[in-house]
Design a protein around this motif. Structure first.
Motif, PDB file in Angstrom:
ATOM      1  N   LYS A 111     -10.270  -3.253   1.169  1.00  0.00           N
ATOM      2  CA  LYS A 111      -8.886  -3.629   1.479  1.00  0.00           C
ATOM      3  C   LYS A 111      -8.610  -5.127   1.499  1.00  0.00           C
ATOM      4  CE  LYS A 111      -6.933   0.386   3.462  1.00  0.00           C
ATOM      5  NZ  LYS A 111      -7.378   1.497   4.102  1.00  0.00           N
ATOM      6  N   SER A 161      -5.104   2.991  -2.580  1.00  0.00           N
ATOM      7  CA  SER A 161      -6.228   3.067  -1.655  1.00  0.00           C
ATOM      8  C   SER A 161      -7.243   2.039  -2.140  1.00  0.00           C
ATOM      9  CB  SER A 161      -6.849   4.467  -1.668  1.00  0.00           C
ATOM     10  OG  SER A 161      -8.009   4.488  -0.871  1.00  0.00           O
ATOM     11  N   SER A 178      -3.599   6.529  -4.685  1.00  0.00           N
ATOM     12  CA  SER A 178      -3.763   7.678  -3.793  1.00  0.00           C
ATOM     13  C   SER A 178      -2.618   8.668  -3.979  1.00  0.00           C
ATOM     14  CB  SER A 178      -3.794   7.212  -2.336  1.00  0.00           C
ATOM     15  OG  SER A 178      -2.577   6.579  -1.984  1.00  0.00           O
ATOM     16  N   LEU A 221       0.823  -1.212   0.000  1.00  0.00           N
ATOM     17  CA  LEU A 221       0.000   0.000   0.000  1.00  0.00           C
ATOM     18  C   LEU A 221       0.854   1.258   0.000  1.00  0.00           C
ATOM     19  CD1 LEU A 221      -2.799  -1.044   2.538  1.00  0.00           C
ATOM     20  CD2 LEU A 221      -2.983  -0.900   0.048  1.00  0.00           C
TER      21      LEU A 221
END
Length: 502
Positions: free
Chosen positions: A429, A425, A477, A419
């Motif tokens: 998850k 993002s 992200s 990550l």
């Protein structure tokens, strides 16, 4: 209550014929070395056992070795467990040991006549009062105590287990057990059907001891002798009784059958008697596959210490996961046993295909290393299961030295590093991150487990992995320019959601 008469034997059609002889004479009948057996017998006499013997003699009670310890001695084996029988009742033993200052442990056995004495604060000795089974229901017995050795011998299952040996070396044989040992014959005491109906688990004990003692095969039926044929007929008539026995107790016996000699012969005989359907196995287990697995076992001296666990032999008898689940529901495997069974059933097809296609040693090595490496993060016991699969497929002699010494390196990346390095993002998850890790494990495999974290998290690997994910919600992200691969995945996921809402 103390039982003193022989009327019970007459009712059960059991006529004991006591033969008393010195151990040396008995070993001549069983073709064992007199000197060897005498030395093994003497080796049992630790100072603590001598103290136990003197206590019983002092209080006027007889004490003898019973059952399996006597059988093992006559076969020139050193007994590992010593079971003693006595004319003293449990109450008399408790009183005697208290008077002598001997500590007693495990009072649970008192109801069945067993007292465990701890002598010298070093050795435990289980001593059981002579007894008869007053009431039986095929699983448990209500016992009555006696001072008659013949009555106690008559309640035992097999003639080879119904002998006693006093501590002076004198053998007491009521049902010709020493001769049955000499001729490698396994017989019930008295009528086989009667003994089985007293405790249906004796069916499995018969097969277990047949594998341990007898030299003759049971199958095909044409090779069995008349005594075995009569016993198998009694087994077939009473097989349904096993349906009332707890699965855990059945599995204890079945494991010993599978781990012993000639398990393929014994399982085939059990199936022919209709036993298998009552113990969780298929009515027609895959005995042929079990024979093949047995023939694949390594025979070289350097490999002799390797032998599959019983679950591997059981896996050979099963053709499908459905049969496995049926067996598990009945026999209640441990988590590790179930893990081995599922692992072997899942991977044996691919492993055997390599052998059938004459794959190179290197190809087979890579296959087993991949199994160990790609799943070991999920279950650290996978390495041991890989070894069991090697034994199943018969490739142990070639590959086991390499595989047993090879440990998969630690997988160099984790969810946090993915990550943070890829600046992702991920909605939800967990599931998607797990898929990314699985794909990275394949990249790691292709490097033969040499790729480090930096190599696995390179940009080209990131693009390749995210492209393979296809329909997933993955966003980059902290990147205003975005990423075409991630955007495509995100757009695809949104389109999927819209169409679902319609």
């Amino acid at each position: 209550m103390l039982h003193r008469c022989l009327s019970g034997l007459a009712k059960r059609s059991i006529i004991p014929r006591l033969v008393v002889m010195q151990l040396d004479e008995a070993t001549s009948a069983t073709s064992s070395s007199n000197t060897d057996v005498r030395d093994r017998f003497k080796s049992l006499f630790t100072p603590n056992l001598q103290q136990l013997s003197s206590i019983f003699a002092k209080h006027g009670f007889e004490l003898r070795l019973a059952g399996g310890a006597v059988r093992d001695l006559l076969m020139s084996k050193t007994p590992h467990d010593l079971d003693f029988a006595t004319t003293a009742t449990p109450e008399e033993m408790v009183s005697m040991f208290n008077a002598e200052g001997v500590r007693m442990i495990n009072s649970n056995g008192l109801a069945h006549g067993t007292v465990t004495a701890r002598i010298g604060d070093a050795e435990n000795f289980e001593v059981t009062t002579l007894r008869i089974d007053r009431v039986t229901n095929g699983r448990h017995a209500i016992v009555e105590f006696t001072r008659d050795w013949a009555l106690d011998a008559s309640r035992r299952d097999l003639t080879i287990n119904a002998m006693f040996l006093d501590l002076e070396g004198q053998l007491y044989d009521y049902f010709n057990g020493r001769y049955d040992l000499a001729t490698r014959r396994v017989r019930f005491v008295g009528d086989a059907g009667d003994r089985i109906r007293e405790d249906y688990l004796r069916i499995l004990r018969y097969f277990r001891f047949h594998g341990r003692i007898a030299e003759r095969r049971l199958m095909p039926s044409s090779v069995a002798d008349d005594a075995d044929k009569e016993t198998l007929a009694a087994v077939a008539q009473n097989a349904t009784g096993l349906g009332g026995i707890a699965g855990e107790r059945i599995w204890v016996e079945l494991k010993q059958i599978l781990a012993g000699r000639r398990p393929d012969d014994l399982i085939e005989a059990m199936a022919s008697c209709g036993v298998c359907t009552f113990i969780g196995l298929p009515a027609e287990p895959n005995v042929q596959e079990l024979s093949v697995v047995l023939n694949r076992l390594p025979l070289t001296p350097t490999m002799s210490e390797y032998r599959p666990v019983p679950a591997v032999f059981l896996a050979a008898l099963l053709r499908s996961n459905d049969e496995l689940e049926t067996a598990h529901a009945r026999l209640k495997f441990s988590n590790e046993e179930l893990g081995v069974l599922r692992f072997v059933l899942e991977h044996r097809g691919a492993a055997l295909a390599l052998v059938d296609n004459s794959a190179s040693v290197e190809e087979q090595r890579d296959f087993y290393q991949d199994l160990a490496a790609l799943t070991s993060g999920k279950d650290p016991r996978t390495k041991q299961r890989v070894v069991q699969l090697l034994l199943y497929t018969g490739q142990a002699a070639t590959l086991l030295p390499t595989i047993s010494q090879w440990w998969p390196p630690k997988f160099p990346v984790n969810g946090h590093s993915i990550l943070s390095n890829w600046r992702l993002s991920i909605a939800g998850k967990g599931p998607i991150l797990g898929q990314i890790i699985d794909l990275l494990r394949l990249e790691w495999r292709d490097s033969r487990y040499t790729a480090d974290e930096a190599t696995l998290l390179r940009e080209e690997v990131r693009v390749r992995v995210l492209t393979q994910l296809g329909q997933s919600t993955v966003k980059r992200s902290n990147d205003s320019s975005g990423d075409s691969t991630c955007d495509a995945i995100d757009r695809s996921d949104k389109t999927k959601k819209k169409s679902k809402n319609k």
